[in-house]
Design an enzyme around this catalytic site. Structure first.
Site, short mmCIF file in Angstrom:
data_model
loop_
_atom_site.label_atom_id
_atom_site.label_comp_id
_atom_site.label_asym_id
_atom_site.label_seq_id
_atom_site.Cartn_x
_atom_site.Cartn_y
_atom_site.Cartn_z
N TYR A 262 25.57 0.15 13.39
CA TYR A 262 24.77 -0.64 14.33
C TYR A 262 23.67 0.16 15.03
CZ TYR A 262 28.41 -4.11 13.55
OH TYR A 262 29.25 -5.01 12.96
N HIS B 74 20.72 -10.18 12.11
CA HIS B 74 21.83 -9.22 12.08
C HIS B 74 21.25 -7.82 12.01
CE1 HIS B 74 24.52 -12.53 11.35
NE2 HIS B 74 23.70 -12.94 10.40
C1 DHK Z 1 27.19 -8.00 14.21
C2 DHK Z 1 28.53 -8.14 14.28
O1 DHK Z 1 29.17 -7.95 15.43
C3 DHK Z 1 29.33 -8.43 13.10
O2 DHK Z 1 30.49 -9.17 13.41
C4 DHK Z 1 28.54 -9.15 12.02
C5 DHK Z 1 26.41 -8.34 12.99
C6 DHK Z 1 27.24 -8.42 11.74
C7 DHK Z 1 25.18 -7.46 12.88
O3 DHK Z 1 24.98 -6.81 11.86
O4 DHK Z 1 24.38 -7.46 13.82
O5 DHK Z 1 29.31 -9.23 10.85
#
Ligand code: DHK
Length: 150
Positions: free
Chosen positions: A26, A103
């Site tokens: 992330y 996402h």
């Molecule tokens: C964010 C999340 O918290 C996941 O549950 C999703 C998404 C993907 C992201 O890539 O921002 O699967």
């Protein structure tokens, strides 16, 4: 209050933990960093941003309902609810606003339970896999959509 068209940028569960949450997936930026990026880009585009996060499905539904009369469009990272929430799908549909699904990661490169999205069907388009830059791309795309509609 500004007179600029407002874009609701909605963030789902666990996105308040960005920066410490699986940074390899992330990224290292916090949600506050992303919010500030969004305000800067929105200003360039002549838009205003209402940037929100909730860990609660019903609260996200209420925020979408409230946007109906106020916002010009919605950019949503539904996070985990992407893959489960009929309620968010329904709320987005009834908002009658242009919706962009966002996402940070590319869910299609991840576990199979992330390959299903309840949001894609009610979105104009989806942006995935570009990390925090996806929010800027989302605002650019929303700016275009709103220009075209005006
Ligand atoms: C964010 C999340 O918290 C996941 O549950 C999703 C998404 C993907 C992201 O890539 O921002 O699967």
């Amino acid at each position: 209050m500004s007179d600029l068209p407002e874009v609701l940028i909605l963030n789902g569960p666990n996105l308040n933990m960005l920066g410490v949450r699986e940074p390899a997936i992330y990224g290292h930026e916090t949600l506050a960093d992303i919010e500030s990026m969004c305000h800067d880009r929105a200003a360039d585009l002549g838009l205003s941003v209402d940037f929100r996060q909730s860990n609660f499905e019903g609260e996200l539904v209420s925020m979408i309902q409230q946007a109906r009369d106020r916002a010009a469009g919605i950019i949503i990272n539904p996070a985990g609810y992407t893959h489960t929430s009929v309620a968010i799908h329904d709320a987005l549909k009834l908002s009658d606003l242009p919706v962009i699904e966002l996402h940070l990661s590319n869910p299609h490169q991840r576990e199979s339970f992330r390959h299903i999205s309840y949001v894609t069907a009610v979105a104009k388009g989806s942006i995935a896999g570009f990390g925090s830059h996806g929010y800027v791309l989302g605002l650019d795309a929303m700016g275009r959509l709103l220009e075209r509609d005006s």
